[in-house]
Structure formats: structure tokens, C-alpha cells
Write a protein that holds these residues in place. Structure first.
Motif, PDB file in Angstrom:
ATOM      1  N   ILE A 182       4.325  13.614  -8.312  1.00  0.00           N
ATOM      2  CA  ILE A 182       4.743  12.569  -7.374  1.00  0.00           C
ATOM      3  C   ILE A 182       6.254  12.590  -7.152  1.00  0.00           C
ATOM      4  N   SER A 183       7.024  13.039  -8.152  1.00  0.00           N
ATOM      5  CA  SER A 183       8.477  13.134  -7.957  1.00  0.00           C
ATOM      6  C   SER A 183       8.804  14.151  -6.881  1.00  0.00           C
ATOM      7  N   ALA A 240       7.732  12.810  -3.506  1.00  0.00           N
ATOM      8  CA  ALA A 240       8.683  11.807  -3.014  1.00  0.00           C
ATOM      9  C   ALA A 240       9.897  12.481  -2.403  1.00  0.00           C
ATOM     10  N   ASN A 258       9.065  14.211   0.978  1.00  0.00           N
ATOM     11  CA  ASN A 258       8.941  13.268   2.093  1.00  0.00           C
ATOM     12  C   ASN A 258      10.296  12.704   2.490  1.00  0.00           C
ATOM     13  N   LEU A 259      11.181  12.473   1.521  1.00  0.00           N
ATOM     14  CA  LEU A 259      12.529  12.012   1.848  1.00  0.00           C
ATOM     15  C   LEU A 259      13.313  13.080   2.608  1.00  0.00           C
ATOM     16  N   ASN A 290       3.610   7.700   2.867  1.00  0.00           N
ATOM     17  CA  ASN A 290       3.516   8.497   1.640  1.00  0.00           C
ATOM     18  C   ASN A 290       4.476   7.964   0.577  1.00  0.00           C
ATOM     19  N   ILE A 291       5.701   7.685   0.998  1.00  0.00           N
ATOM     20  CA  ILE A 291       6.712   7.209   0.048  1.00  0.00           C
ATOM     21  C   ILE A 291       6.344   5.824  -0.476  1.00  0.00           C
ATOM     22  N   ARG A 292       5.810   4.970   0.390  1.00  0.00           N
ATOM     23  CA  ARG A 292       5.354   3.657  -0.069  1.00  0.00           C
ATOM     24  C   ARG A 292       4.301   3.804  -1.167  1.00  0.00           C
ATOM     25  N   ILE A 329       3.811   6.320  -3.225  1.00  0.00           N
ATOM     26  CA  ILE A 329       4.434   6.824  -4.449  1.00  0.00           C
ATOM     27  C   ILE A 329       5.228   5.717  -5.128  1.00  0.00           C
ATOM     28  N   HIS A 330       5.945   4.929  -4.338  1.00  0.00           N
ATOM     29  CA  HIS A 330       6.725   3.819  -4.885  1.00  0.00           C
ATOM     30  C   HIS A 330       5.826   2.834  -5.628  1.00  0.00           C
ATOM     31  N   LEU A 386      12.750   7.055 -10.536  1.00  0.00           N
ATOM     32  CA  LEU A 386      12.142   7.490  -9.278  1.00  0.00           C
ATOM     33  C   LEU A 386      12.046   6.310  -8.311  1.00  0.00           C
ATOM     34  N   ILE A 420      13.958   5.971  -4.554  1.00  0.00           N
ATOM     35  CA  ILE A 420      13.288   5.621  -3.304  1.00  0.00           C
ATOM     36  C   ILE A 420      13.932   4.392  -2.673  1.00  0.00           C
TER      37      ILE A 420
END
Length: 534
Positions: free
Chosen positions: A386-387, A390, A393-394, A420-422, A424-425, A511, A515
């Protein structure tokens, strides 16, 4: 005396010899002998055994369904669906099928005969699965042609005349033959983090784990299945609680599926072991809730694709000789399912060896090794995963910010990257309290894993990471292109992606901080309303 079914002058009941023929191992043989009767008898058996069918899986023309509608109706709601008319032009539908619509088994022997594959014996149980053997594709096709010519599938073995029915499963065909383009993944399923990641990364970096596991089995989760009529797969939920999709190149399958909200009913009173075969004589004492389960049913025809959501237990029977293509996959919409399974399996693994904690210097490492062996990945594998997603996607959002003209489909791409980032967050926010991520346990984490997730600058310079970023952009663009039906408010030019070269992601909390620092308040990263979670 149990319930009996009367059919064509015969009574079938749990106390009769013939009832055994109607268990799945018996059905495997029975299918080939009495194909015109078996579906009627099987329906009668379901009734007699108290298997309740509450719904049929919806069937939808895939050409008329937008990706946004697929997300809203099926991904977010975690519901199954059968999609039609999506397999036109697939090479597999030409090469792998004879003129009369049957599997072209000789084609596999002639072109891929040397491949070594896993084959399950549908008549022999080993713990929670069928007995597996390894053989070449040529050996399997010889078996297939042998039973096809005799119309009987008695295969002599060391026990003397015991019947067997062999099912080729989990063939990593795409990984083994990347230049043979058998099919194109439908757009509904291309946002596939699992296989996208495995195309450029190893799932396991810890040398202790890679020595224990067969890395071929973790190479990807794209499979080919080939089975004669009567082969079947026992009741199970998919690996990692992933989504799956299965396309019938030829043949017909019968699916029984159970929604996650009812899955506790197919477990024993201790919630430890689940029913193996729904058509067997299920002990009411051992599985007291089984008859309360209400199932969904589906008969999948040739050239149809079924989407199986996360956490749905299912049992599948081949009603005809069948070839299918199957993917397991997950993304932002079911990432929380994956994490919840890891937590559940970790808790069980830890409890199992709790009595050695006081005498063990690396208790957490043992827990993580056991988790990887039992579930397919551990907490540190997942955190690396997931890192990197993340960051990828960033990076995508940063690149979109720099585009001179952010046209509609690029804004849709940004919308998906933000979702996607949401996701993972949200998952990372729940990971910090887990014992494995306490400082003393992270210090015992392998050097391979620490480097893989912690040093952002090193990650950004990694060529494998560059491949992941490039493929992610292609994937999300493919999902969105021509499907501009999102209400897109995100503007990539508002993303702030300034990271110092010495920034490190040392744990899930860092992480989360990475984000949150990338977004101004108005983007509301904390609002996960666009992601469906259990």
C-alpha cells in the motif's frame, strides 16, 4: 430416516447408498453417466437437504453498462453479476474451442504441452481442498482424451480401482506465455492492484518467506482452468478476500454463492472450520446454522463472465467440459476486506503459538512467517504494497497537475487516483494500533522489507516503481476513457506533492501523514464516501 427425493421410480435419501452418488464426489461421476438427469436430481437434492435458493445472479449486457454504473451497482454494494457480450475477438475463443463448441484439448497439448500445472482430484479431499498433483499439460490432455474415448472416468490408482476426476486449476498461463494474447481483460476489471503490482514487484521480500514459499504460486493471480464435465471446486472464499472474475471460454458452470452476511452459517459452532461440500450430508450437530443459509444461484453459459465480490463463499460445478479464464484482484473498493482478513488470520496465528512467546526472541517474526504461509502475505508485505501504491497514485496526480490542459478524461483519471489514495488512507489509519507495527517489532522486521517501504527517495528511483507508475496511469486512463460520466470536482493542479529527499515512511502513521500533507483541506481526503467498505 431422513428426507427422500422421488425421481423416475427411485427414492434418494441420506440413509441410502445412492445418496452418496449425490455428494459432489459422487456427482462428479454421475454427471458423465447420466447427463440428462443430473441437473433435475441436483435441484431435488438441494430441496431435500434444505439448501435454500433465495436469488438468481443478475445477468447484464456488458456492452450497455458503463464503468461508473458497474462501480455503483456492484463494486460498492459488493454484489455479483454475470456480464455478457464482452468476449468478442478473444483469441482464446477461437484457438481453444472446436467447431462444435467443445474444448480444443489437442491445441493445448500441441502448443503448451510441456508446461507443468496443478491438477486437482475432485474425488479426494485433503483437509479443506482437493488432493493436488503436478503433471504436464500433455499428461493431462492424455488423461482427458482417455476418458473422452471410453466415456468413463475410472482411473486405477494404488488403492485399486478408486474413481478419480481430474481438474486442471490455477495455471499461470499469462505469466508463462506473455506473448500469446489469449484475451483482453474487460475494462470493468482492469483496475487490478494485485496483478498490476506483481507484474513489476515480488509479493514477498523477506528471504525467510521466499525460501518457504513457491514463488511461482505468487507470480500473479491470473489463471486458466480446464475441467471435464463433473469437475468441481469445494466451498470457499477467494484468496485475500479478493474479487474474482471468471470467463467461460466454453462449457457451462453452476455456481452457488453465499453473501458475507450469512457466511457464519456455514461454519461449525466454534467458527473454525467451514462446510466443504454443500451437497454432502451435513451434520446439523457440527454445522447448526447450515440449513438457515440462503444462497444465490447462477448457471454461467459459454462466453459469459461472472463477477464474484469479496467475501462471498461459493461452490462451482462444471456441467459440461469447460475451459475458463479466472482472475483474483483487488483495488480501493475492497482493500479493507484484504486488511480485515489479514488481521483475522494474524490473530488466529498468534493465538496458536502464544504459549511460546516468553521463550522466543523473535515471536513477531514467527507470527508474520506463519501469516504469509497461511494467507499468502503478511502485514509487512501488505504495508510495502500500500505504501508503493500510495506513492504511485500521488505521482500520477502530480503529473496530471503539470499537464497543460486537464481534459475531461484526465480529470476522471485524477478522480480515480484520489479514490485510491482515500482507500489507502483509511486502511493505513487503522493499522497503527496493531502490535506488529510497534517500534520494537518494526526493528525486527527484515532489512528487505524496511528498505522497500521506508526510503521514499530510494523507492522513487527504483525502476520497478517507475514501471508501476507508468502502468497505473495506463490502467486508470483505460478505465476512464470514453466513460466521462463522473461528477468530477477534483482539480489535479491543487495537489501539493513536495517531499523532502530524506522523508521516510517508517510506519503506517507516517504513511497517513505523507498522504495528508499532500492535500489541502478542501480536497477532504478524510471523506471516503466514494469508496465502498464492509
Amino acid at each position: 430416516m431422513g428426507s427422500k427425493v422421488y425421481f423416475e421410480g427411485f427414492f434418494f435419501g441420506p440413509d441410502d447408498y445412492y445418496w452418496d452418488l449425490l455428494s459432489s464426489s459422487g456427482l462428479s461421476i454421475f454427471y458423465r453417466r447420466f447427463p440428462s438427469l443430473i441437473e433435475i436430481i441436483q435441484a431435488a437434492v438441494r430441496l431435500a437437504m434444505g439448501i435454500q435458493i433465495g436469488a438468481k445472479v443478475e445477468r447484464v449486457d456488458g456492452r450497455k453498462l458503463s464503468y461508473a454504473d458497474f462501480v455503483d451497482r456492484y463494486l460498492k454494494n459488493n454484489l455479483p453479476v454475470v456480464l455478457t457480450d464482452l468476449m468478442d475477438g478473444w483469441q482464446a475463443c477461437t484457438d481453444w474451442v472446436t467447431a462444435d463448441g467443445r474444448p480444443n484439448i489437442r491445441f493445448f497439448a500441441d502448443h503448451f504441452g510441456k508446461s507443468m500445472v496443478q491438477v486437482a482430484d475432485c474425488c479426494k479431499r485433503v483437509f479443506t481442498d482437493q488432493k493436488r498433483v503436478e503433471m504436464s499439460v500433455s499428461e493431462y490432455t492424455d488423461y482427458w482424451l482417455g476418458i473422452s474415448s471410453t466415456k468413463c472416468n475410472k482411473v486405477a490408482n494404488s488403492n485399486g480401482g478408486t474413481e478419480s476426476l481430474l481438474y486442471l486449476k490455477d495455471w499461470h498461463f499469462v505469466k508463462e506465455y506473455p506473448d500469446y494474447i489469449a484475451y483482453t481483460t474487460p475494462s470493468f476489471f482492469v483496475d487490478d492492484w494485485l496483478n498490476l503490482y506483481l507484474d513489476s514487484h515480488r509479493l514477498h521480500r523477506d528471504s525467510d518467506i521466499t525460501q518457504d514459499k513457491n514463488e511461482t504460486n505468487c507470480a500473479d493471480y491470473r489463471f486458466i482452468y480446464i475441467g471435464v464435465k463433473g469437475t468441481w471446486t469445494p466451498l470457499h472464499a477467494d484468496v485475500f478476500r479478493s474479487y474474482s472474475w471468471s470467463a467461460n471460454v466454453c462449457g457451462k458452470k453452476l455456481w452457488l454463492l453465499l453473501p458475507p452476511s450469512l457466511c457464519h452459517l456455514i461454519f461449525d459452532r466454534y467458527q473454525k472450520s467451514s462446510v466443504y461440500d454443500v451437497y454432502a450430508d451435513i451434520s446439523e450437530k457440527k454445522f447448526p446454522g447450515f440449513k438457515k443459509a440462503v444462497w444465490w444461484e447462477c448457471t454461467q453459459e459459454q462466453n459469459e463472465i461472472i463477477f464474484v465480490p469479496s467475501g462471498w463463499y461459493h461452490q462451482v460445478h462444471n456441467l459440461e467440459d469447460t475451459v475458463s479464464i479466472n482472475h483474483n484482484w483487488f483495488n480501493g473498493y475492497n482493500l479493507y476486506w484484504v486488511w480485515n482478513l489479514l488481521v483475522k488470520d494474524y490473530t488466529e496465528a498468534k493465538e496458536y503459538i502464544e504459549d511460546i512467546r516468553e521463550i522466543c526472541d523473535d515471536f513477531e517474526s514467527i507470527c508474520q512467517r506463519n501469516l504469509a504461509a497461511n494467507t499468502g502475505m503478511n502485514f509487512y508485505d501488505f504495508f510495502v504494497f500500500i505504501s508503493r501504491f500510495a506513492l504511485a497514485n500521488l505521482v500520477l496526480l502530480r503529473d496530471l497537475k503539470n499537464e497543460e490542459s486537464v481534459v475531461s478524461h484526465l480529470r476522471s483519471t485524477a478522480y480515480n487516483a484520489l479514490n485510491n489514495i482515500r482507500a489507502i488512507h483509511l486502511v493505513a489509519s487503522s493499522m497503527g494500533s496493531v502490535e506488529a507495527f510497534a517500534e520494537e517489532n518494526l526493528n525486527s522486521c527484515s532489512e528487505e522489507n524496511r528498505i522497500a517501504y521506508s526510503e521514499v527517495k530510494r523507492i522513487m528511483e527504483d525502476l520497478d516503481f517507475h514501471d508501476l507508475c507508468a502502468t497505473l496511469r495506463i490502467t486508470l486512463t483505460a478505465v476512464c476513457e470514453g466513460r466521462h460520466d463522473y461528477n468530477v470536482e477534483i482539480r489535479p493542479e491543487k495537489i501539493d506533492f513536495a517531499i523532502s529527499s530524506d522523508f521516510k515512511i517508517g510506519n503506517p502513521s507516517e504513511l497517513v501523514k505523507l498522504i495528508e500533507n499532500a492535500f489541502p483541506d478542501q480536497l477532504n481526503i478524510f471523506n471516503a464516501c466514494n469508496i465502498g467498505f464492509p
